[in-house]
Scaffold this motif. Structure first.
Motif, PDB file in Angstrom:
ATOM      1  N   UNK A  96     -16.481  -0.543  67.502  1.00  0.00           N
ATOM      2  CA  UNK A  96     -15.882   0.446  68.588  1.00  0.00           C
ATOM      3  C   UNK A  96     -14.781   1.181  67.814  1.00  0.00           C
ATOM      4  N   UNK A  97     -14.006   2.169  68.578  1.00  0.00           N
ATOM      5  CA  UNK A  97     -13.237   2.987  67.683  1.00  0.00           C
ATOM      6  C   UNK A  97     -12.127   2.211  67.190  1.00  0.00           C
ATOM      7  N   UNK A  98     -11.493   2.433  65.980  1.00  0.00           N
ATOM      8  CA  UNK A  98     -10.367   1.921  65.424  1.00  0.00           C
ATOM      9  C   UNK A  98      -9.161   2.011  66.456  1.00  0.00           C
ATOM     10  N   UNK A  99      -9.056   2.548  67.430  1.00  0.00           N
ATOM     11  CA  UNK A  99      -7.958   2.585  68.241  1.00  0.00           C
ATOM     12  C   UNK A  99      -8.067   1.490  69.500  1.00  0.00           C
ATOM     13  N   UNK A 100      -9.191   0.921  69.454  1.00  0.00           N
ATOM     14  CA  UNK A 100      -9.520  -0.082  70.692  1.00  0.00           C
ATOM     15  C   UNK A 100      -8.531  -1.254  70.498  1.00  0.00           C
ATOM     16  N   UNK A 101      -7.965  -1.736  71.628  1.00  0.00           N
ATOM     17  CA  UNK A 101      -7.260  -2.992  71.359  1.00  0.00           C
ATOM     18  C   UNK A 101      -7.840  -3.847  72.714  1.00  0.00           C
ATOM     19  N   UNK A 102      -8.231  -5.030  72.358  1.00  0.00           N
ATOM     20  CA  UNK A 102      -8.978  -5.913  73.494  1.00  0.00           C
ATOM     21  C   UNK A 102      -7.826  -6.221  74.811  1.00  0.00           C
ATOM     22  N   UNK A 103      -6.656  -6.115  74.399  1.00  0.00           N
ATOM     23  CA  UNK A 103      -5.603  -6.867  75.703  1.00  0.00           C
ATOM     24  C   UNK A 103      -5.088  -5.689  76.146  1.00  0.00           C
ATOM     25  N   UNK A 104      -4.596  -4.508  75.163  1.00  0.00           N
ATOM     26  CA  UNK A 104      -3.739  -3.412  75.766  1.00  0.00           C
ATOM     27  C   UNK A 104      -4.674  -2.424  76.619  1.00  0.00           C
ATOM     28  N   UNK A 105      -6.135  -2.382  76.052  1.00  0.00           N
ATOM     29  CA  UNK A 105      -7.027  -1.351  76.939  1.00  0.00           C
ATOM     30  C   UNK A 105      -7.554  -2.113  78.182  1.00  0.00           C
ATOM     31  N   UNK A 106      -7.384  -3.248  78.252  1.00  0.00           N
ATOM     32  CA  UNK A 106      -8.158  -3.904  79.550  1.00  0.00           C
ATOM     33  C   UNK A 106      -7.447  -3.222  80.806  1.00  0.00           C
ATOM     34  N   UNK A 107      -8.339  -3.054  81.677  1.00  0.00           N
ATOM     35  CA  UNK A 107      -8.077  -2.432  82.974  1.00  0.00           C
ATOM     36  C   UNK A 107      -7.993  -3.285  84.018  1.00  0.00           C
ATOM     37  N   UNK A 108      -8.519  -4.574  84.027  1.00  0.00           N
ATOM     38  CA  UNK A 108      -8.598  -5.523  84.950  1.00  0.00           C
ATOM     39  C   UNK A 108      -9.631  -7.005  84.387  1.00  0.00           C
ATOM     40  N   UNK A 109      -9.550  -7.924  85.113  1.00  0.00           N
ATOM     41  CA  UNK A 109     -10.308  -9.081  84.898  1.00  0.00           C
ATOM     42  C   UNK A 109     -10.780  -9.634  86.161  1.00  0.00           C
ATOM     43  N   UNK A 110     -11.761 -10.378  85.991  1.00  0.00           N
ATOM     44  CA  UNK A 110     -12.419 -11.326  87.124  1.00  0.00           C
ATOM     45  C   UNK A 110     -12.370 -12.662  86.695  1.00  0.00           C
ATOM     46  N   UNK A 111     -11.924 -13.623  87.558  1.00  0.00           N
ATOM     47  CA  UNK A 111     -11.956 -14.957  87.206  1.00  0.00           C
ATOM     48  C   UNK A 111     -12.408 -15.758  88.291  1.00  0.00           C
ATOM     49  N   UNK A 112     -13.132 -16.762  88.037  1.00  0.00           N
ATOM     50  CA  UNK A 112     -13.674 -17.762  89.111  1.00  0.00           C
ATOM     51  C   UNK A 112     -12.936 -19.039  88.972  1.00  0.00           C
ATOM     52  N   UNK A 113     -12.813 -19.631  90.067  1.00  0.00           N
ATOM     53  CA  UNK A 113     -12.288 -21.102  90.226  1.00  0.00           C
ATOM     54  C   UNK A 113     -13.062 -21.632  91.014  1.00  0.00           C
ATOM     55  N   UNK A 114     -13.719 -22.967  90.560  1.00  0.00           N
ATOM     56  CA  UNK A 114     -14.603 -23.710  90.930  1.00  0.00           C
ATOM     57  C   UNK A 114     -14.104 -24.914  91.545  1.00  0.00           C
ATOM     58  N   UNK A 115     -14.355 -25.508  92.796  1.00  0.00           N
ATOM     59  CA  UNK A 115     -14.007 -26.484  93.300  1.00  0.00           C
ATOM     60  C   UNK A 115     -15.057 -27.494  93.856  1.00  0.00           C
ATOM     61  N   UNK A 116     -15.482 -28.644  93.198  1.00  0.00           N
ATOM     62  CA  UNK A 116     -16.453 -29.497  93.713  1.00  0.00           C
ATOM     63  C   UNK A 116     -15.989 -30.406  94.961  1.00  0.00           C
ATOM     64  N   UNK A 117     -16.490 -30.367  96.059  1.00  0.00           N
ATOM     65  CA  UNK A 117     -16.102 -30.724  97.562  1.00  0.00           C
ATOM     66  C   UNK A 117     -16.974 -31.510  98.042  1.00  0.00           C
ATOM     67  N   UNK A 118     -17.071 -32.874  97.638  1.00  0.00           N
ATOM     68  CA  UNK A 118     -17.668 -33.890  98.624  1.00  0.00           C
ATOM     69  C   UNK A 118     -16.738 -35.126  98.210  1.00  0.00           C
TER      70      UNK A 118
END
Length: 251
Positions: A96-118
């Motif tokens: 990628x370009x030298x200016x790319x920064x994985x944290x500062x350039x982030x526009x959003x995130x998706x997380x999943x939380x899993x519950x095992x229910x029995x």
């Protein structure tokens, strides 16, 4: 010539003290950094998009580093994976370009939380989901979690670092609850998240279904700006970083 390499990682966080390098304990960042430095033969600064906590997993963590090593991008991926342990793998490498920064350039995130229910836990879900034996109705859980959608001061529902105390305002754009057999998945997409924020939100919603907190009072708790009003924390093993967005954020 200097190059900027973007990598996408999957990992099982069970045996690690989280992403970020610490003085004591094995971390994802430290393990990956050590491997890459062996391959490129110089020190690097490995920047991660998200500082996942101890025990948290990832299907889409993003990081980047700069190197002067001349190596084809796919060969670099194979070399890194050849030295990484089986619970961490690089699934994609990009130049990628030298200016790319994985944290500062982030526009959003998706997380999943899993519950095992029995009523009985599953050995196959051990350290992969939060085991809850009492019945959870996903429609009721969705209704409670809807309170957290939008832009709010999430001080009550997080553990703030010194930097985050300056701006605890965060935006959650979407929360979806689905159930397949005994597994409940909570998918949360937002611009950015505070430390422990998702785990506190999930635990607060679950505890409200048990009657330990009035679910209709949740909007008022945002105004309290005090963690003691939501003292719940879901275990880390149920949380997964699924995707980091850059120019493709859907909201």
């Amino acid at each position: 010539m200097e190059r900027n390499i973007k990598i996408t990682l999957e990992y099982d966080g069970t045996n690690y003290m989280g992403w970020q390098i610490q003085k004591h304990g094995k971390t994802i960042q430290g393990t990956v950094k050590e491997v890459i430095e062996k391959i490129v033969n110089h020190k690097i600064n490995l920047v991660g998009a998200s500082r996942t906590d101890a025990g948290v997993h990832a299907f889409g963590q993003v990081a980047n580093f700069k190197t002067t090593k001349e190596m084809p991008i796919e060969r670099l991926k194979r070399a890194i994976n050849g030295l990484l342990p089986p619970d961490i793998k690089v699934v994609k490498t990009e130049e990628v370009s030298l200016s790319f920064h994985s944290r500062l350039d982030s526009r959003g995130k998706t997380y999943v939380y899993r519950i095992f229910n029995r009523d009985v836990p599953s050995p196959f879900e051990y350290k992969k989901a939060w085991f809850i034996s009492h019945e959870i109705k996903e429609a009721e859980l969705q209704k409670v979690l809807n309170h957290f959608i939008g832009t709010h001061d999430f001080t009550t529902f997080s553990k703030l670092s010194s930097d985050e105390k300056k701006n605890p305002i965060r935006t959650i754009d979407r929360i979806d609850v689905k159930r397949v057999n005994h597994t409940i998945t909570i998918t949360i997409t937002g611009r950015s998240f505070l430390r422990h924020m998702i785990r506190v939100i999930v635990a607060t919603a679950v505890e409200s279904l048990k009657g330990k907190i009035d679910r209709d009072s949740i909007p008022e708790l945002f105004k309290k700006r005090d963690r003691k009003f939501a003292p719940f924390l879901a275990p880390p093993e149920g949380l997964y970083l699924m995707k980091v967005y850059y120019n493709d954020y859907p909201f």
